[in-house]
Design a protein around this motif. Structure first.
Motif, PDB file in Angstrom:
ATOM      1  N   VAL A 136       0.837  -1.199   0.000  1.00  0.00           N
ATOM      2  CA  VAL A 136       0.000   0.000   0.000  1.00  0.00           C
ATOM      3  C   VAL A 136       0.874   1.252   0.000  1.00  0.00           C
ATOM      4  O   VAL A 136       0.590   2.225  -0.727  1.00  0.00           O
ATOM      5  CB  VAL A 136      -0.954   0.003   1.209  1.00  0.00           C
ATOM      6  N   PHE A 137       1.932   1.242   0.785  1.00  0.00           N
ATOM      7  CA  PHE A 137       2.817   2.412   0.845  1.00  0.00           C
ATOM      8  C   PHE A 137       3.485   2.667  -0.508  1.00  0.00           C
ATOM      9  O   PHE A 137       3.690   3.825  -0.908  1.00  0.00           O
ATOM     10  CB  PHE A 137       3.881   2.227   1.924  1.00  0.00           C
ATOM     11  N   GLN A 138       3.837   1.602  -1.205  1.00  0.00           N
ATOM     12  CA  GLN A 138       4.423   1.763  -2.537  1.00  0.00           C
ATOM     13  C   GLN A 138       3.401   2.357  -3.502  1.00  0.00           C
ATOM     14  O   GLN A 138       3.727   3.256  -4.295  1.00  0.00           O
ATOM     15  CB  GLN A 138       4.917   0.407  -3.049  1.00  0.00           C
ATOM     16  N   GLU A 139       2.173   1.875  -3.437  1.00  0.00           N
ATOM     17  CA  GLU A 139       1.114   2.410  -4.289  1.00  0.00           C
ATOM     18  C   GLU A 139       0.789   3.853  -3.933  1.00  0.00           C
ATOM     19  O   GLU A 139       0.484   4.677  -4.806  1.00  0.00           O
ATOM     20  CB  GLU A 139      -0.149   1.546  -4.177  1.00  0.00           C
ATOM     21  N   PHE A 140       0.860   4.186  -2.649  1.00  0.00           N
ATOM     22  CA  PHE A 140       0.613   5.559  -2.205  1.00  0.00           C
ATOM     23  C   PHE A 140       1.627   6.499  -2.849  1.00  0.00           C
ATOM     24  O   PHE A 140       1.270   7.606  -3.297  1.00  0.00           O
ATOM     25  CB  PHE A 140       0.712   5.634  -0.679  1.00  0.00           C
ATOM     26  N   GLN A 141       2.888   6.073  -2.876  1.00  0.00           N
ATOM     27  CA  GLN A 141       3.943   6.862  -3.520  1.00  0.00           C
ATOM     28  C   GLN A 141       3.621   7.063  -5.011  1.00  0.00           C
ATOM     29  O   GLN A 141       3.769   8.169  -5.553  1.00  0.00           O
ATOM     30  CB  GLN A 141       5.286   6.152  -3.364  1.00  0.00           C
ATOM     31  N   ASN A 142       3.154   6.016  -5.666  1.00  0.00           N
ATOM     32  CA  ASN A 142       2.830   6.109  -7.094  1.00  0.00           C
ATOM     33  C   ASN A 142       1.657   7.042  -7.353  1.00  0.00           C
ATOM     34  O   ASN A 142       1.662   7.816  -8.319  1.00  0.00           O
ATOM     35  CB  ASN A 142       2.501   4.717  -7.651  1.00  0.00           C
ATOM     36  N   ILE A 143       0.669   6.974  -6.485  1.00  0.00           N
ATOM     37  CA  ILE A 143      -0.544   7.777  -6.672  1.00  0.00           C
ATOM     38  C   ILE A 143      -0.312   9.253  -6.352  1.00  0.00           C
ATOM     39  O   ILE A 143      -0.738  10.140  -7.098  1.00  0.00           O
ATOM     40  CB  ILE A 143      -1.681   7.223  -5.795  1.00  0.00           C
ATOM     41  N   SER A 144       0.370   9.501  -5.240  1.00  0.00           N
ATOM     42  CA  SER A 144       0.487  10.869  -4.723  1.00  0.00           C
ATOM     43  C   SER A 144       1.809  11.555  -5.064  1.00  0.00           C
ATOM     44  O   SER A 144       1.911  12.789  -4.967  1.00  0.00           O
ATOM     45  CB  SER A 144       0.331  10.855  -3.196  1.00  0.00           C
ATOM     46  N   GLY A 145       2.817  10.744  -5.417  1.00  0.00           N
ATOM     47  CA  GLY A 145       4.146  11.318  -5.617  1.00  0.00           C
ATOM     48  C   GLY A 145       4.807  11.713  -4.316  1.00  0.00           C
ATOM     49  O   GLY A 145       5.786  12.463  -4.294  1.00  0.00           O
ATOM     50  N   GLN A 146       4.285  11.198  -3.223  1.00  0.00           N
ATOM     51  CA  GLN A 146       4.753  11.574  -1.896  1.00  0.00           C
ATOM     52  C   GLN A 146       4.901  10.331  -1.027  1.00  0.00           C
ATOM     53  O   GLN A 146       4.107   9.391  -1.124  1.00  0.00           O
ATOM     54  CB  GLN A 146       3.757  12.544  -1.264  1.00  0.00           C
ATOM     55  N   ASP A 147       5.898  10.314  -0.161  1.00  0.00           N
ATOM     56  CA  ASP A 147       6.063   9.212   0.769  1.00  0.00           C
ATOM     57  C   ASP A 147       4.983   9.284   1.843  1.00  0.00           C
ATOM     58  O   ASP A 147       4.614  10.383   2.290  1.00  0.00           O
ATOM     59  CB  ASP A 147       7.455   9.270   1.419  1.00  0.00           C
ATOM     60  N   ILE A 148       4.485   8.149   2.274  1.00  0.00           N
ATOM     61  CA  ILE A 148       3.412   8.107   3.261  1.00  0.00           C
ATOM     62  C   ILE A 148       3.802   8.788   4.570  1.00  0.00           C
ATOM     63  O   ILE A 148       2.991   9.493   5.187  1.00  0.00           O
ATOM     64  CB  ILE A 148       2.947   6.643   3.527  1.00  0.00           C
ATOM     65  N   ALA A 149       5.061   8.615   4.989  1.00  0.00           N
ATOM     66  CA  ALA A 149       5.496   9.240   6.247  1.00  0.00           C
ATOM     67  C   ALA A 149       5.475  10.762   6.129  1.00  0.00           C
ATOM     68  O   ALA A 149       5.042  11.464   7.055  1.00  0.00           O
ATOM     69  CB  ALA A 149       6.895   8.754   6.623  1.00  0.00           C
ATOM     70  N   THR A 150       5.908  11.295   4.990  1.00  0.00           N
ATOM     71  CA  THR A 150       5.886  12.743   4.765  1.00  0.00           C
ATOM     72  C   THR A 150       4.451  13.256   4.761  1.00  0.00           C
ATOM     73  O   THR A 150       4.157  14.317   5.336  1.00  0.00           O
ATOM     74  CB  THR A 150       6.561  13.081   3.426  1.00  0.00           C
ATOM     75  N   ALA A 151       3.556  12.504   4.143  1.00  0.00           N
ATOM     76  CA  ALA A 151       2.148  12.903   4.104  1.00  0.00           C
ATOM     77  C   ALA A 151       1.552  12.943   5.509  1.00  0.00           C
ATOM     78  O   ALA A 151       0.801  13.876   5.857  1.00  0.00           O
ATOM     79  CB  ALA A 151       1.360  11.943   3.219  1.00  0.00           C
ATOM     80  N   ILE A 152       1.868  11.951   6.319  1.00  0.00           N
ATOM     81  CA  ILE A 152       1.357  11.919   7.696  1.00  0.00           C
ATOM     82  C   ILE A 152       1.891  13.095   8.492  1.00  0.00           C
ATOM     83  O   ILE A 152       1.157  13.731   9.264  1.00  0.00           O
ATOM     84  CB  ILE A 152       1.720  10.576   8.367  1.00  0.00           C
ATOM     85  N   GLU A 153       3.170  13.414   8.316  1.00  0.00           N
ATOM     86  CA  GLU A 153       3.759  14.549   9.026  1.00  0.00           C
ATOM     87  C   GLU A 153       3.067  15.862   8.664  1.00  0.00           C
ATOM     88  O   GLU A 153       2.910  16.753   9.501  1.00  0.00           O
ATOM     89  CB  GLU A 153       5.252  14.640   8.711  1.00  0.00           C
ATOM     90  N   GLU A 154       2.661  15.994   7.396  1.00  0.00           N
ATOM     91  CA  GLU A 154       2.012  17.225   6.941  1.00  0.00           C
ATOM     92  C   GLU A 154       0.545  17.298   7.345  1.00  0.00           C
ATOM     93  O   GLU A 154       0.017  18.394   7.557  1.00  0.00           O
ATOM     94  CB  GLU A 154       2.124  17.333   5.412  1.00  0.00           C
ATOM     95  N   CYS A 155      -0.102  16.139   7.462  1.00  0.00           N
ATOM     96  CA  CYS A 155      -1.552  16.115   7.675  1.00  0.00           C
ATOM     97  C   CYS A 155      -1.968  16.081   9.144  1.00  0.00           C
ATOM     98  O   CYS A 155      -3.056  16.547   9.496  1.00  0.00           O
ATOM     99  CB  CYS A 155      -2.160  14.916   6.959  1.00  0.00           C
ATOM    100  N   TYR A 156      -1.141  15.493  10.005  1.00  0.00           N
ATOM    101  CA  TYR A 156      -1.546  15.274  11.384  1.00  0.00           C
ATOM    102  C   TYR A 156      -0.494  15.805  12.347  1.00  0.00           C
ATOM    103  O   TYR A 156       0.613  16.168  11.940  1.00  0.00           O
ATOM    104  CB  TYR A 156      -1.794  13.778  11.627  1.00  0.00           C
ATOM    105  N   ASP A 157      -0.847  15.851  13.621  1.00  0.00           N
ATOM    106  CA  ASP A 157       0.112  16.335  14.609  1.00  0.00           C
ATOM    107  C   ASP A 157      -0.080  15.588  15.928  1.00  0.00           C
ATOM    108  O   ASP A 157      -0.943  14.724  16.056  1.00  0.00           O
ATOM    109  CB  ASP A 157      -0.031  17.847  14.821  1.00  0.00           C
ATOM    110  N   GLY A 158       0.755  15.932  16.894  1.00  0.00           N
ATOM    111  CA  GLY A 158       0.635  15.372  18.232  1.00  0.00           C
ATOM    112  C   GLY A 158       0.955  13.887  18.308  1.00  0.00           C
ATOM    113  O   GLY A 158       1.631  13.321  17.443  1.00  0.00           O
ATOM    114  N   TYR A 159       0.432  13.256  19.348  1.00  0.00           N
ATOM    115  CA  TYR A 159       0.712  11.830  19.564  1.00  0.00           C
ATOM    116  C   TYR A 159       0.040  10.943  18.516  1.00  0.00           C
ATOM    117  O   TYR A 159       0.532   9.860  18.223  1.00  0.00           O
ATOM    118  CB  TYR A 159       0.272  11.410  20.973  1.00  0.00           C
ATOM    119  N   PHE A 160      -1.061  11.427  17.945  1.00  0.00           N
ATOM    120  CA  PHE A 160      -1.696  10.667  16.869  1.00  0.00           C
ATOM    121  C   PHE A 160      -0.735  10.539  15.690  1.00  0.00           C
ATOM    122  O   PHE A 160      -0.552   9.452  15.132  1.00  0.00           O
ATOM    123  CB  PHE A 160      -2.989  11.349  16.438  1.00  0.00           C
TER     124      PHE A 160
END
Length: 325
Positions: A211-235
């Motif tokens: 899924v993470f590989q497909e996420f990179q293909n779809i979005s052009g972005q690494d999943i970890a980078t996307a999570i860092e940009e979208c969410y914050d805190g302990y979540f």
């Protein structure tokens, strides 16, 4: 042992020279009288597997009519005591012990909850929950519910339910799952946060890898980078821990050790918990990742920040294979 397609190795193994009765006698002698021979404790307890230490505790009880765990607690102090006492728990009991202390009293150690629940297998989760209930008379899910909040709480409870589909992978669903994650990152509503955490907490590591590989293909972005940009805190921290554990669990713990040593002024609880809990699983591999990633050995950094018998005990667990790198 293989994990995620690569081989992992601990530093502590079954010791063929272990004689539980003899070890119990030596430990009994070390604990008696004025002071305590800590070197004897280190020489024995760091060079025996968890199963062998349990047999030593049983032999100790039959010899002296006392509980070895309680005697260690009474005769030792400081961080050295935390290491020696930690070694005497079975892996599930140690996890339960750490989770309980992370939530009891004032304040909550959220990082401890993340480290354990984001990294343990479904089997591990079921075992530690059973011990948690027996040892403390509390339900782990209920304690998490009362001590945490929000989407962080929801994700922790999801992990604690132990419903991850281990070993199952459906390549045909990977692109569709990746689209769900991408939408969750774009929309960021409460409903989409739930979609994100359910995907990361329930899907197998094998599925998430694809899924993470497909996420990179779809979005052009690494999943970890996307999570860092979208969410914050302990979540955010919990989601990133899951991603890291999916990709390379030893690297995650190497990062946690490095952070505990350098970023927060030597966070002893994290260091002790990681070294004790991973000693028979992947600590040797964690040492390799640590050196590869940070340029200095774990031994080097521990020596610079720990001291005395505490340092000696940590190094003995890390170096049970006799290597120092």
């Amino acid at each position: 042992m293989f994990c995620g397609g690569y081989q992992v190795q601990g530093t502590i193994f079954l010791n063929p020279n272990c004689d539980p009765m003899m070890d119990a006698q030596l430990i009994g002698g070390a604990l008696q009288g004025f002071g305590c021979d800590k070197d004897v404790l280190i020489d024995i307890l760091t060079q025996r597997s968890s199963a062998q230490r349990i047999m030593i505790a049983e032999a100790y009880g039959s010899l002296y009519g006392r509980n070895l765990l309680e005697d260690l607690r009474e005769n030792l102090d400081g961080h050295f005591k935390e290491v020696m006492v930690g070694l005497m728990y079975s892996p599930p009991a140690y996890d339960a012990h750490e989770l309980w202390h992370a939530m009891k009293g004032a304040g909550t150690d959220e990082n401890c909850l993340i480290d354990i629940l984001a990294s343990r297998t479904t089997s591990d989760i079921f075992q530690l929950k059973e011990v948690y209930l027996m040892q403390y008379g509390n339900n782990l899910d209920q304690d998490i519910y009362s001590e945490t909040s929000g989407h962080f709480r929801d994700a922790l409870i999801n992990l604690a339910q132990g419903v991850r589909e281990e070993g199952y992978a459906d390549p045909g669903m990977a692109a569709q799952d990746a689209m769900v994650l991408w939408e969750a990152c774009q929309r960021r509503t409460g409903e989409h946060k739930n979609m994100m955490q359910m995907m990361l907490c329930n899907k197998s590591h094998q599925q998430l890898w694809m899924v993470f590989q497909e996420f990179q293909n779809i979005s052009g972005q690494d999943i970890a980078t996307a999570i860092e940009e979208c969410y914050d805190g302990y979540f955010q921290q919990l989601l990133l821990a899951i991603v890291s554990c999916v990709r390379d669990k030893p690297s995650y713990f190497a990062y946690r050790l490095y952070s505990a040593i350098h970023d927060f002024g030597f966070h002893n609880k994290t260091i002790i918990r990681t070294i004790v809990a991973r000693s028979e699983i992947d600590l040797f591999t964690i040492r390799q990742r640590y050196k590869e990633r940070y340029g200095k050995s774990l031994f080097h950094d521990l020596k610079n920040f720990a001291s005395g018998h505490y340092e000696k005990a940590l190094l003995a667990i890390c170096a049970s294979d006799g290597q120092d790198f």
